[in-house]
Write a protein that holds these residues in place. Structure first.
Motif, PDB file in Angstrom:
ATOM      1  N   ARG A   1     -60.953 -24.741  58.393  1.00 40.49           N
ATOM      2  CA  ARG A   1     -62.032 -25.562  57.853  1.00 40.49           C
ATOM      3  C   ARG A   1     -61.617 -27.025  58.080  1.00 40.49           C
ATOM      4  O   ARG A   1     -60.881 -27.601  57.280  1.00 40.49           O
ATOM      5  CB  ARG A   1     -62.251 -25.292  56.373  1.00 40.49           C
ATOM      6  N   PRO A   2     -62.068 -27.632  59.176  1.00 42.25           N
ATOM      7  CA  PRO A   2     -61.717 -29.026  59.451  1.00 42.25           C
ATOM      8  C   PRO A   2     -62.665 -30.004  58.767  1.00 42.25           C
ATOM      9  O   PRO A   2     -63.824 -29.691  58.507  1.00 42.25           O
ATOM     10  CB  PRO A   2     -61.854 -29.136  60.968  1.00 42.25           C
ATOM     11  N   THR A   3     -62.136 -31.193  58.505  1.00 41.40           N
ATOM     12  CA  THR A   3     -62.933 -32.295  57.979  1.00 41.40           C
ATOM     13  C   THR A   3     -62.590 -33.554  58.768  1.00 41.40           C
ATOM     14  O   THR A   3     -61.424 -33.915  58.894  1.00 41.40           O
ATOM     15  CB  THR A   3     -62.646 -32.543  56.480  1.00 41.40           C
ATOM     16  N   ILE A   4     -63.630 -34.184  59.310  1.00 41.95           N
ATOM     17  CA  ILE A   4     -63.508 -35.496  59.934  1.00 41.95           C
ATOM     18  C   ILE A   4     -64.505 -36.390  59.214  1.00 41.95           C
ATOM     19  O   ILE A   4     -65.704 -36.082  59.200  1.00 41.95           O
ATOM     20  CB  ILE A   4     -63.817 -35.466  61.446  1.00 41.95           C
ATOM     21  N   GLY A   5     -64.021 -37.453  58.608  1.00 44.09           N
ATOM     22  CA  GLY A   5     -64.906 -38.322  57.829  1.00 44.09           C
ATOM     23  C   GLY A   5     -65.560 -37.546  56.713  1.00 44.09           C
ATOM     24  O   GLY A   5     -64.881 -36.926  55.896  1.00 44.09           O
ATOM     25  N   THR A   6     -66.894 -37.502  56.705  1.00 46.62           N
ATOM     26  CA  THR A   6     -67.630 -36.771  55.672  1.00 46.62           C
ATOM     27  C   THR A   6     -68.113 -35.406  56.157  1.00 46.62           C
ATOM     28  O   THR A   6     -68.827 -34.713  55.433  1.00 46.62           O
ATOM     29  CB  THR A   6     -68.845 -37.591  55.188  1.00 46.62           C
ATOM     30  N   SER A   7     -67.727 -35.024  57.367  1.00 52.21           N
ATOM     31  CA  SER A   7     -68.182 -33.759  57.955  1.00 52.21           C
ATOM     32  C   SER A   7     -67.125 -32.670  57.807  1.00 52.21           C
ATOM     33  O   SER A   7     -65.981 -32.847  58.212  1.00 52.21           O
ATOM     34  CB  SER A   7     -68.488 -33.949  59.445  1.00 52.21           C
ATOM     35  N   THR A   8     -67.526 -31.531  57.239  1.00 53.13           N
ATOM     36  CA  THR A   8     -66.660 -30.363  57.095  1.00 53.13           C
ATOM     37  C   THR A   8     -67.408 -29.162  57.663  1.00 53.13           C
ATOM     38  O   THR A   8     -68.608 -29.018  57.429  1.00 53.13           O
ATOM     39  CB  THR A   8     -66.316 -30.103  55.615  1.00 53.13           C
TER      40      THR A   8
ATOM     41  N   LEU B   1     -56.473 -25.922  70.367  1.00 53.42           N
ATOM     42  CA  LEU B   1     -57.685 -26.705  70.580  1.00 53.42           C
ATOM     43  C   LEU B   1     -58.640 -26.474  69.420  1.00 53.42           C
ATOM     44  O   LEU B   1     -58.851 -25.342  68.995  1.00 53.42           O
ATOM     45  CB  LEU B   1     -58.370 -26.280  71.878  1.00 53.42           C
ATOM     46  N   LEU B   2     -59.200 -27.561  68.925  1.00 52.06           N
ATOM     47  CA  LEU B   2     -60.187 -27.511  67.856  1.00 52.06           C
ATOM     48  C   LEU B   2     -61.535 -27.907  68.439  1.00 52.06           C
ATOM     49  O   LEU B   2     -61.700 -29.045  68.897  1.00 52.06           O
ATOM     50  CB  LEU B   2     -59.813 -28.487  66.729  1.00 52.06           C
ATOM     51  N   PRO B   3     -62.512 -26.983  68.461  1.00 52.07           N
ATOM     52  CA  PRO B   3     -63.841 -27.378  68.918  1.00 52.07           C
ATOM     53  C   PRO B   3     -64.523 -28.261  67.867  1.00 52.07           C
ATOM     54  O   PRO B   3     -64.488 -27.948  66.679  1.00 52.07           O
ATOM     55  CB  PRO B   3     -64.580 -26.050  69.087  1.00 52.07           C
ATOM     56  N   VAL B   4     -65.087 -29.374  68.322  1.00 53.06           N
ATOM     57  CA  VAL B   4     -65.807 -30.289  67.425  1.00 53.06           C
ATOM     58  C   VAL B   4     -67.250 -30.364  67.913  1.00 53.06           C
ATOM     59  O   VAL B   4     -67.515 -30.802  69.041  1.00 53.06           O
ATOM     60  CB  VAL B   4     -65.158 -31.692  67.406  1.00 53.06           C
TER      61      VAL B   4
ATOM     62  N   LEU C   1     -57.248 -30.464  58.036  1.00 54.69           N
ATOM     63  CA  LEU C   1     -57.407 -29.137  58.600  1.00 54.69           C
ATOM     64  C   LEU C   1     -56.863 -28.108  57.623  1.00 54.69           C
ATOM     65  O   LEU C   1     -55.655 -28.031  57.390  1.00 54.69           O
ATOM     66  CB  LEU C   1     -56.649 -29.041  59.934  1.00 54.69           C
ATOM     67  N   ASP C   2     -57.770 -27.348  57.003  1.00 58.18           N
ATOM     68  CA  ASP C   2     -57.368 -26.278  56.095  1.00 58.18           C
ATOM     69  C   ASP C   2     -57.446 -24.954  56.847  1.00 58.18           C
ATOM     70  O   ASP C   2     -58.503 -24.599  57.378  1.00 58.18           O
ATOM     71  CB  ASP C   2     -58.314 -26.224  54.879  1.00 58.18           C
ATOM     72  N   VAL C   3     -56.326 -24.256  56.913  1.00 55.93           N
ATOM     73  CA  VAL C   3     -56.304 -22.945  57.549  1.00 55.93           C
ATOM     74  C   VAL C   3     -56.847 -21.940  56.549  1.00 55.93           C
ATOM     75  O   VAL C   3     -56.403 -21.900  55.399  1.00 55.93           O
ATOM     76  CB  VAL C   3     -54.877 -22.571  58.009  1.00 55.93           C
TER      77      VAL C   3
END
Length: 77
Positions: free
Chosen positions: A27-34, A49-52, A72-74
């Motif tokens: 469960r990734p978070t960039i800025g305000t997007s999760t 690789l993390l698809p965004v 990045l929460d696994v």
């Protein structure tokens, strides 16, 4: 997005390859997007690789070659 080698090593050590194709659910978070996705092994770089999603890249103003802060929460058991 390619994860830093030390982060990839920690994921590999703690969780191994939890899913199909060696993927690990996250469960990734960039800025305000999760969002929910998986990271996938990149054997050429010795990382994951993390698809965004395009929507996330546009919303957070992230482009190719940018360095970003990422949480990045696994979510693997």
């Amino acid at each position: 997005m390619t994860l830093p080698e030390e982060v990839a090593d920690e994921i590999e050590f703690r969780f191994g390859h939890a899913g199909g194709f060696g993927s690990v659910p996250v469960r990734p978070t960039i800025g305000t997007s999760t969002w929910e996705t998986s990271v996938f092994p990149d054997t050429k770089r010795g990382s994951y690789l993390l698809p965004v999603k395009g929507d996330v890249r546009r919303k957070e103003g992230v482009g190719e070659g940018d360095v970003v802060t990422l949480r990045l929460d696994v979510t693997a058991d």
